[in-house]
Each structure stands twice: as structure tokens, then as C-alpha cells.
Design a protein around this motif. Sequence first.
Motif, mmCIF file in Angstrom:
data_model
loop_
_atom_site.group_PDB
_atom_site.id
_atom_site.type_symbol
_atom_site.label_atom_id
_atom_site.label_comp_id
_atom_site.label_asym_id
_atom_site.label_seq_id
_atom_site.Cartn_x
_atom_site.Cartn_y
_atom_site.Cartn_z
ATOM 1 N N ILE A 545 0.847 -1.183 0.000
ATOM 2 C CA ILE A 545 0.000 0.000 0.000
ATOM 3 C C ILE A 545 0.891 1.244 0.000
ATOM 4 C CG2 ILE A 545 -1.914 -1.157 1.135
ATOM 5 C CD1 ILE A 545 -1.039 0.081 3.764
ATOM 6 N N ARG A 546 0.358 2.375 -0.420
ATOM 7 C CA ARG A 546 1.139 3.603 -0.511
ATOM 8 C C ARG A 546 0.474 4.704 0.309
ATOM 9 N NH1 ARG A 546 -1.987 3.334 -5.037
ATOM 10 N NH2 ARG A 546 -3.185 5.213 -5.520
ATOM 11 N N ILE A 547 1.263 5.665 0.700
ATOM 12 C CA ILE A 547 0.760 6.798 1.472
ATOM 13 C C ILE A 547 -0.286 7.542 0.640
ATOM 14 C CG2 ILE A 547 1.390 9.012 2.520
ATOM 15 C CD1 ILE A 547 4.142 7.756 3.076
ATOM 16 N N GLY A 548 -1.399 7.887 1.279
ATOM 17 C CA GLY A 548 -2.469 8.584 0.584
ATOM 18 C C GLY A 548 -3.510 7.665 -0.022
ATOM 19 N N GLN A 549 -3.218 6.358 -0.076
ATOM 20 C CA GLN A 549 -4.157 5.393 -0.644
ATOM 21 C C GLN A 549 -5.329 5.172 0.323
ATOM 22 O OE1 GLN A 549 -2.257 1.710 -1.640
ATOM 23 N NE2 GLN A 549 -4.133 0.687 -2.305
ATOM 24 N N LYS A 550 -6.516 4.987 -0.216
ATOM 25 C CA LYS A 550 -7.692 4.723 0.620
ATOM 26 C C LYS A 550 -7.851 3.212 0.776
ATOM 27 C CE LYS A 550 -11.234 7.428 0.510
ATOM 28 N NZ LYS A 550 -12.481 8.169 0.185
ATOM 29 N N ILE A 551 -7.966 2.745 2.017
ATOM 30 C CA ILE A 551 -8.061 1.315 2.323
ATOM 31 C C ILE A 551 -9.385 1.038 3.028
ATOM 32 C CG2 ILE A 551 -7.070 -0.583 3.647
ATOM 33 C CD1 ILE A 551 -5.414 0.119 1.242
ATOM 34 N N ILE A 552 -10.119 0.075 2.504
ATOM 35 C CA ILE A 552 -11.382 -0.344 3.108
ATOM 36 C C ILE A 552 -11.093 -1.268 4.284
ATOM 37 C CG2 ILE A 552 -13.561 -1.553 2.709
ATOM 38 C CD1 ILE A 552 -13.268 -0.826 -0.261
ATOM 39 N N LEU A 553 -11.792 -1.047 5.395
ATOM 40 C CA LEU A 553 -11.560 -1.817 6.613
ATOM 41 C C LEU A 553 -12.783 -2.653 6.976
ATOM 42 C CD1 LEU A 553 -9.899 0.979 8.795
ATOM 43 C CD2 LEU A 553 -8.772 -0.654 7.266
ATOM 44 N N LEU A 612 7.750 13.384 9.594
ATOM 45 C CA LEU A 612 8.249 14.689 10.001
ATOM 46 C C LEU A 612 8.313 15.641 8.804
ATOM 47 C CD1 LEU A 612 9.412 16.360 12.350
ATOM 48 C CD2 LEU A 612 11.672 15.487 11.729
ATOM 49 N N LEU A 613 8.787 15.139 7.675
ATOM 50 C CA LEU A 613 8.842 15.953 6.461
ATOM 51 C C LEU A 613 7.438 16.367 6.028
ATOM 52 C CD1 LEU A 613 10.653 17.187 4.304
ATOM 53 C CD2 LEU A 613 10.476 15.048 3.021
ATOM 54 N N MET A 614 6.477 15.436 6.111
ATOM 55 C CA MET A 614 5.103 15.763 5.747
ATOM 56 C C MET A 614 4.502 16.786 6.712
ATOM 57 S SD MET A 614 3.599 12.044 4.550
ATOM 58 C CE MET A 614 1.937 12.712 4.345
ATOM 59 N N ALA A 615 4.891 16.716 7.998
ATOM 60 C CA ALA A 615 4.373 17.684 8.971
ATOM 61 C C ALA A 615 4.843 19.092 8.644
ATOM 62 C CB ALA A 615 4.815 17.290 10.378
ATOM 63 N N TYR A 616 6.037 19.210 8.088
ATOM 64 C CA TYR A 616 6.561 20.513 7.708
ATOM 65 C C TYR A 616 6.005 20.992 6.364
ATOM 66 C CZ TYR A 616 10.076 21.668 11.213
ATOM 67 O OH TYR A 616 10.708 22.064 12.367
ATOM 68 N N ASP A 621 0.886 17.495 -1.542
ATOM 69 C CA ASP A 621 0.388 16.137 -1.775
ATOM 70 C C ASP A 621 1.594 15.215 -1.856
ATOM 71 O OD1 ASP A 621 -0.535 13.725 -2.757
ATOM 72 O OD2 ASP A 621 -1.987 14.631 -4.117
ATOM 73 N N PRO A 622 1.739 14.246 -0.940
ATOM 74 C CA PRO A 622 2.940 13.405 -0.931
ATOM 75 C C PRO A 622 3.132 12.598 -2.206
ATOM 76 C CG PRO A 622 1.250 12.508 0.515
ATOM 77 C CD PRO A 622 0.791 13.875 0.124
ATOM 78 N N ASN A 623 2.064 12.379 -2.950
ATOM 79 C CA ASN A 623 2.166 11.590 -4.185
ATOM 80 C C ASN A 623 2.256 12.451 -5.437
ATOM 81 O OD1 ASN A 623 1.897 8.948 -2.927
ATOM 82 N ND2 ASN A 623 -0.197 9.544 -2.477
ATOM 83 N N GLU A 629 8.810 22.963 -7.003
ATOM 84 C CA GLU A 629 8.132 23.272 -5.746
ATOM 85 C C GLU A 629 9.158 23.489 -4.633
ATOM 86 O OE1 GLU A 629 4.164 21.612 -4.524
ATOM 87 O OE2 GLU A 629 4.813 19.994 -5.858
ATOM 88 N N ILE A 630 8.814 24.372 -3.708
ATOM 89 C CA ILE A 630 9.689 24.658 -2.571
ATOM 90 C C ILE A 630 9.226 23.841 -1.374
ATOM 91 C CG2 ILE A 630 10.638 26.439 -1.067
ATOM 92 C CD1 ILE A 630 11.429 26.691 -3.992
ATOM 93 N N MET A 631 10.144 23.046 -0.828
ATOM 94 C CA MET A 631 9.847 22.216 0.332
ATOM 95 C C MET A 631 10.595 22.755 1.556
ATOM 96 S SD MET A 631 7.992 19.848 -1.122
ATOM 97 C CE MET A 631 7.947 18.617 0.180
#
Length: 647
Positions: A545-553, A612-616, A621-623, A629-631
Amino acid sequence: MYFATKAFYRKEIGNIWNSLIVHMMKKMKIGLLIIALLSLIPRPIGSEELPLFPVPDGMALQIQFWINVFTLYSDHQMIIHDADKPERIYKIVDFRAYFPDGGGDRIQEREILEREKDKVISILKKLSTTGITDSLSREELRIYRLFGTKPTKNTFVRAAQSVRIQDGMRETFLDGLVRSGRYLTEVKVICEHYDLPEELAYLPHIESSFNPHAQSKYGAVGMWQFTRTTGREYLTIRTEIDERRDPYLSTEAAARHLKMLYRNLGSWPLAITAYNHGLSGIRQAVRRVGSTDLSEIIREYQNKNFGFASKNFYAEFMAAVWVSENVSQYFGQVHYASPLRMTNHELQENLPLSKVIEMFDTSIDELKDLNPALRTPIFREEKDIPEGYRLKLPIRGDEYVFDNSTILENQPSPQNIDEQNNNPETGKWTMLLKNVETWMKTVFSLNRTQTQQSGDENPLFWSVEESEMANKPEMDLSSSIIPENAVSIYSDLQLTEFEITASLHVDGESVVVQPDETLGHYADWLEIPTWTLRRLNNLNFYQQIRIGQKIILSFDRVSKTQFEERRLSYHQEIRKQFFEQYRIEKSITHTVGRGETLWTLAVYRYDVPLWLLMAYNQDKDPNRVKPGEIMTIPIIEKVTPPSNGTT
């Protein structure tokens, strides 16, 4: 050049023996029947023996590189080298040349490394367009000659993309050797109990330097660096107890895990690499490459997760064993820490810390030192030490006693664990012949010469635009995600519980995947098999699975509230453990280049946790990170761990 192994010599002797037999038979014109009979003549002893830890083709110089990292290069030296061929060293940066009085700080050192690495990359890029010409400078010609005869321009293009920096580790490795004296005897006992080669007892040298309190920025903990996911297969991991930090219980878990990896993969090079990269990852590599040869896998397997650490893990292990078995050759006389003097006492009821101290006439410091698995809530007396916990207590007399029976009792025997597999061969170290010291010294001398030749050159890292983020608004300081003692340090990154909880909210019957989450985590929190989630989401066995993917539970066994609480607790613990070990030194800006993603920036470029990088960069959008773009990049620094008198 290559490492001469017992197996190598035995194989060569065996090959010569076979050739002699065939040659004699041809000369004598004896029939095939006689050839078959004479082939049964006993061969030289050991000519058929396979080594437990072979040196794969092309890995000898890689191993020598790590031997030098562990023994030759000091902590104040940085090695600029080729990530694909680590032995190709471009430059040695010695900070003592820049700061003779030792006055440099981490920011200044990083700036020096950035400049020097950029110089190397510029030279490689120039060589990729010009090749060798009379106009090359002395430094450019030296780097050109590192590539042998007639390198192609594409060779330099690839090299420019794989320049890496490695810290020297001489002092760090020596500290680990000293510290290992506390634990190594019992670690070897546990390896023997599981019929494992005793050389595996040296693996903590490359995992943690035998530090039970070690914690990586990615959440791996303890002497054997278990993640929460793998650790929970063997150990208790709760708010008040984390057995990954117990050097003996974690060793027992590592032994079981290594035995499982060996049973599934059939060779120690693959099993040891899987200890770092994971069983499914190595299985996938074997399947895609179509080979079980580790050198071939390292050379041919292309996967963003199979990076430098995984490719070098076996070579590091081999180097660590060699150095550990030949300590005096590199460090002279080493004074190892004394083995721990303690015994085990299984508690028959829940007890508060104060009661334990009174009952056993001990102190908080002694209990912390001998029981690193006990966490903060125990020592704050927010929680009791639970019934059944095997408390380690000091022995005051002269006799050394360590009752490891309480660790190993009730554990499955090696035969029960491995009924379908022949026990791996045990015995003394079969990797390297001790009588090749002359050869080793020759290679060591050559590497030292190369170091001296490059020593008068200048040293480097990545070029970025720096910013102190003066205008970045402060977040809510009331967060329970950040530990209390970290609030004053990390004022520019205070994630409130609301912000975290919002990203972990269950939307209907599904969730959005966050960093550090796997299907295994969801299955664990939902108390269902992983295959149920794969079926619900049409995922095949090897699909990740990848970050941002929607997973049914499926909430058949737990409520949504229970799931969210467990998920939140997991992420809180990751952040809490991170800030116990690291602080944010500053933040800089980075302009995204072609092919870069949040993941590659976090793991390969700046070596920070992805969460941590995503929090900053919560607006990204991580994907879908685009070039230009400036990070915002947090630069982290390791916090000095608490002293336990073990170094």
C-alpha cells in the motif's frame, strides 16, 4: 583482489583434484566405469564444505571498505565515496583540518560537506562530457583514474548520481566493543540454544553498537533494532513495557527471527540481508532477479526500497565479525565492560516501583540499568510493574550469576521451531582464514595510501537554500504528541492532537494510509487476518500500500473508536520515541528536482522520518510533488543519550 576464505581454498583444491582425476583417466584411457569408481576416492578434507558466510563475488572490496570505516577512519572524518562501489573513495574530509581547536559545530560541518560533495559531483559531470584530456587538473585526473581503464561517459553520469557520504566510525565501533562485554557472553549462549552460528552474536555492532537504548529516527529500538511491527511478533510492546529494549529478551527474539529467515531463504547472506530489508522484500528480489546469489541481487535488483543500507548490510556484518575476531590487530588491548551481575525474579503480582525498591533493597538507577524494558510510566508510578514480569536484580556478592533459564524456559526448542529444516551448521568462525593477515595488511596499506593521497584535498553534501523559518507560525504547544521535555526545543513543530487525529479519522469504512502504516498494522488494530484486508481491497500477496491510498476496513471485531484509539496511540509513540532521541536543529528550504518525491527526499537526501517531512509540508500532496516546488526540510540532530556507565 579478494578475501581468501577457507571455502575458497577448499573449492580450489577440490577443483584441482577433479581435474587431476579426469586428466589421469584420459591418459590411461580407462573406461567410464573405472572413472566412476575412482571418483569415489576421498577428496581433501573439507573440499566439499560450503561456508556459512561466503564472500559473494565482487564483495571483497566492499567488506574491506567497512573494515576501514570501523577501524581506520575516525568519527571526525567523513568519507565521500561512490554508493554503488563504496570502495571508490573520492575524498576524506577531516574536520580537524578546519577546526584544530575542535570549535566547529554541526551546521559548519554540514556546510563544508555540502561544498566538497558538490565539487566531486561537478568533476564527475565534467568527466562525463569531456573524458580524459590534457586540460584536466590534478584532482580531476586523480578521480578519473579511480575508474580504471577506459571508463565510458555514462559511467561518470551514473557516478555523479550516486555520490554519498559515510561517517568514520573508529571510536564508535570501539565504544561498541567495550560495551559488548556486558552482554556478549549471554548473547552467544542464546545463539547456541537456537543452534545458530555464534558469529550472529556480533550483529548488534552494526545495528546499535550494543546499545540497548538505541533508537533510530525511523522507530527501530534496542540492541537489535526491532521495529514495532516485527517486534510484536516476539515481544511485549506496551506503554509501560517495551521488551525491544531488554538486551536478552530482544536477543532471544532476534535468534527466533533469524532462524525463521534462514529457514525460508536457505542461506545466511540472504537471511542477514532480510534482517534489514524484510523477508518479503528479499523473496521479491530473488524472484525478479531469478537468482539467490546476493552479489547478483545487489547488482541487478532495482527497487527504491532496496537502498544503500540493505545492499551493504551483509558486507557490514562480515566486516564487523572480522574486526571482532581480530580486535588487537586494529585497536590493541581493549578493556571490555564487565558482564552484568544479576539474577531474575518473576513477580507474582502487580507491584508499584516503590514497593519493588523496598522489597529487593535496590535503587531506581539500578532498576533502570538492569531493566531497560521498563518505561517512563513505571518510574513515574503511573503504572505498576505487571505480574509475571521477570525483574532483573543486582547481585551484591562476589560470584557472577546470570540466570538465563528464565529467559529461555518455555521457549520453543530449535527442533520445534525448525522441524522441516536441517539445523544450520554451527561451530567456529569459518568466514576468513587467519593466515591471510599479510594479504589483509597489504589491502589495508593500499587503502591508507589512498587516504593519505586524498588527505591534502578538500572535502562535501547537497546544495540547498537555507532559511531559519523566522516567519513560520508556532503551532499549539499543548500537544500530547510531543513529550513535555521537548516542547521548548521544538517550538516550530508542535503538532496538536487535533491535527494528528484529523489525519487518522475513519471515513465511513475506510482510512487514508499515513506514513509508517502497513496492512499488518491495520490487521493488528482490527484483530483480523491481513488477507481479509487484501481481499476487501483487491490487493495481491506482494502488492504494497502507498501513502495517501484509501483502504477499506472491516469492523467486525473492534469498533471504529477502538481502531482510531489504537492508531493514534501508535503514532503518538513513534513521535514520542523520536523526540527522545533527536531534536530539530533548524529548517531549510529545498527546490524539488526532477524525479524527486517526498519519500526520496526524506530517506535518501536528508535522512529524516517521512512523517516529520510531511508535517513541515502539510500543504503538499505526498504523491504529487512537482519539480520547482519549494519544500521545507527539518534538519535533525541526535540528542546525547542518557549515560549508563557502559561506554
